[in-house]
Write an enzyme that holds these catalytic residues in place. Structure first.
Site, PDB file in Angstrom:
ATOM      1  N   TYR A  68      -0.836  27.028  -7.858  1.00 17.83           N
ATOM      2  CA  TYR A  68       0.363  25.989  -7.411  1.00 17.83           C
ATOM      3  C   TYR A  68       1.090  25.965  -8.502  1.00 17.83           C
ATOM      4  CZ  TYR A  68       3.204  22.218  -6.520  1.00 17.83           C
ATOM      5  OH  TYR A  68       4.037  21.329  -6.337  1.00 17.83           O
ATOM      6  N   LYS A 110      -0.937  17.446   2.132  1.00 19.73           N
ATOM      7  CA  LYS A 110      -1.182  18.569   3.095  1.00 19.73           C
ATOM      8  C   LYS A 110      -2.095  18.129   4.267  1.00 19.73           C
ATOM      9  CE  LYS A 110       0.906  20.094  -0.614  1.00 19.73           C
ATOM     10  NZ  LYS A 110       2.505  19.622  -0.835  1.00 19.73           N
ATOM     11  N   ASP A 158      -9.132  23.220  -6.893  1.00 18.76           N
ATOM     12  CA  ASP A 158      -8.273  22.391  -6.081  1.00 18.76           C
ATOM     13  C   ASP A 158      -8.527  23.015  -4.705  1.00 18.76           C
ATOM     14  OD1 ASP A 158      -6.127  22.055  -4.494  1.00 18.76           O
ATOM     15  OD2 ASP A 158      -4.607  22.443  -6.030  1.00 18.76           O
ATOM     16  N   ARG A 193      -3.044  -1.584  -8.360  1.00 20.41           N
ATOM     17  CA  ARG A 193      -2.942  -0.134  -9.198  1.00 20.41           C
ATOM     18  C   ARG A 193      -4.406   0.324  -9.783  1.00 20.41           C
ATOM     19  NH1 ARG A 193      -3.125  -0.548 -14.597  1.00 20.41           N
ATOM     20  NH2 ARG A 193      -2.042  -2.730 -14.521  1.00 20.41           N
TER      21      ARG A 193
HETATM   22  N1  PLP Z   1      -2.215  21.838  -4.997  1.00 25.11           N
HETATM   23  C1  PLP Z   1      -1.720  22.816  -4.101  1.00 25.11           C
HETATM   24  C2  PLP Z   1      -2.303  23.845  -3.824  1.00 25.11           C
HETATM   25  C3  PLP Z   1      -0.438  22.565  -3.504  1.00 25.11           C
HETATM   26  O1  PLP Z   1       0.111  23.419  -2.788  1.00 25.11           O
HETATM   27  C4  PLP Z   1       0.305  21.430  -4.092  1.00 25.11           C
HETATM   28  C5  PLP Z   1       1.653  21.206  -3.446  1.00 25.11           C
HETATM   29  O2  PLP Z   1       2.260  21.817  -2.796  1.00 25.11           O
HETATM   30  C6  PLP Z   1      -0.225  20.505  -5.082  1.00 25.11           C
HETATM   31  C7  PLP Z   1      -1.548  20.584  -5.219  1.00 25.11           C
HETATM   32  C8  PLP Z   1       0.588  19.239  -5.324  1.00 25.11           C
HETATM   33  O3  PLP Z   1       0.414  18.341  -4.335  1.00 25.11           O
HETATM   34  P1  PLP Z   1       1.449  16.974  -4.385  1.00 25.11           P
HETATM   35  O4  PLP Z   1       2.868  17.528  -3.944  1.00 25.11           O
HETATM   36  O5  PLP Z   1       0.920  16.165  -3.518  1.00 25.11           O
HETATM   37  O6  PLP Z   1       1.683  16.359  -5.669  1.00 25.11           O
END
Ligand code: PLP
Length: 385
Positions: free
Chosen positions: A105, A202, A177, A51
């Site tokens: 997102y 991703k 992001d 953890r």
């Molecule tokens: N940021 C973006 C641009 C995303 O498209 C996503 C999920 O689709 C996330 C963050 C969240 O990621 P996770 O599903 O790994 O929690």
């Protein structure tokens, strides 16, 4: 002698690897042990425990990820959302305010609008290109600005240089992001961002078989975020660490194929009379194409488009395709196709979707590693079907 690791493709393979190799193992073994023998550590956060994000599998990943984006440090987490929520909860406390891009997102949008207010953290949404507007929204308690490198699902490219300059001028922490671009196409810390976040579920992992996240930045901020993550508990399991580590090694070859394939598919769609609009930053017709060209080394594997017709037509097109799988998520080896209002942005109300320009019939494609010719042939038959 020190290994020569100047280029990103070399870093993907060699950065953060155990040196010397563990018993000669070419691939880092999985340290499936929750706890490690006490070695006199004085701080809680230095005890070795899964953890606390410091098993050998975590440490190797942290070094590799930091090297890819030329950051001082990084920390991996149990999902992209764990990286996002932990970062925001580290930087912001009750009474604080921050600015966030208006089209994000869906999960991030929901966190900002539905969860953070309950902790006393307020926000204002900003449109991508108007620093004067952003300036008017800054308050004495504004602490951070949050954007995405290429927005999900409309593929907008905000004026990232202006965001960095604005954050410096206003002494805000700048957070991006970087999931859609991946470190192959863009390294935000080089532009001056303080923190770069990823959903490693991703492109970084690339095989649609784990969820994971990461934050990359300077030592001081990453230490703070790691301590918060250690308490919130959104850690990444060593087996998932191993899969992410393995997946990352092929990031360069995957993303460059996806860049090239997505551009060809976007150009094909744009040339078709059945198609109303195509959103892809690599197209000359994209409103921020010049900016994307200046900032990025590639335009990515994500695109979205609308057909001339209603939702039923969009749905029929998706059903007619044979190669892309109709599923949420992105960045894997297989092409995925969805309507964002039913998946990634399902948590937004119809009014919220309308406000940010996401229509019901918008189709989003994550381009995989299939032969581009086959996807084009598949789209050709799906359009005429
Ligand atoms: N940021 C973006 C641009 C995303 O498209 C996503 C999920 O689709 C996330 C963050 C969240 O990621 P996770 O599903 O790994 O929690």
């Amino acid at each position: 002698m020190e290994k020569i690791k100047r280029e990103i493709d070399t870093k993907l393979i060699h950065a953060g690897e155990p040196d010397p190799l563990i018993l000669g193992a070419v691939s880092i073994p999985i340290f499936q042990s929750s706890t490690f023998e006490y070695a006199g550590q004085e701080s809680y956060h230095d005890l070795r425990y899964i953890r606390l994000n410091n098993t050998p599998n975590h440490v190797a990943l942290h070094e590799k990820l930091a090297a890819l984006e030329n950051g001082e440090a990084s920390v991996v987490s149990g999902s992209g959302m764990a990286a996002i929520s932990t970062t925001l909860l580290t930087l912001l406390s009750s009474g604080d305010h921050f600015l966030a891009q208006d089209c994000l997102y869906g999960g991030t949008h929901d966190l900002i609008t539905k969860d953070l207010p309950a902790y006393g953290i307020s926000h204002d949404f900003i449109c991508g290109d108007d620093p004067d507007h952003w300036r008017r929204l800054v308050r004495p308690n504004t602490k951070a600005i949050y954007v995405e490198s290429i927005t999900n699902p409309l593929m907008q490219v905000v004026d990232l240089k202006a965001v960095v300059n604005f954050a410096r001028e206003q002494q805000l922490c700048s957070i991006i992001d970087n999931t859609f671009t991946s470190p192959i196409n863009f390294r935000p810390l080089e532009l001056g961002f303080d923190l770069s976040l990823h959903s490693c579920s991703k492109y970084l992992n690339g095989h649609s078989d784990i969820v994971a996240g990461a934050v990359i930045g300077g030592n001081e901020l990453i230490t703070k975020i790691t301590h918060k993550l250690n308490h919130l508990g959104g850690t990444l399991d060593p087996h998932a660490c191993f899969l992410l580590h393995r997946g990352m090694k092929t990031l360069g070859v995957r993303v460059r194929h996806q860049n090239s394939s997505a551009l060809q598919i976007a150009q094909f769609l744009e040339s078709r009379s059945e198609v109303e609009t195509v959103h892809y930053p690599g197209l000359a017709s994209h409103p921020q194409h010049h900016r994307a060209k200046e900032l990025f080394d590639g335009f990515g594997g994500m695109l979205s488009f609308e057909l001339k017709g209603d939702v039923a037509l969009a749905q029929r097109f998706i059903q007619n395709t044979t190669l892309p799988i109709c599923a949420p998520s992105l960045g894997g080896v297989e092409s995925l196709i969805t309507r964002p209002v039913t998946t990634s942005h399902a948590c937004l109300s119809p009014e919220e979707c309308k406000e940010v320009g996401i229509s019901e019939s918008l189709i989003r494609l994550s381009v995989g590693l299939e032969a581009t010719k086959d996807i084009l042939a598949d789209f050709e038959q799906a359009l005429s079907g």
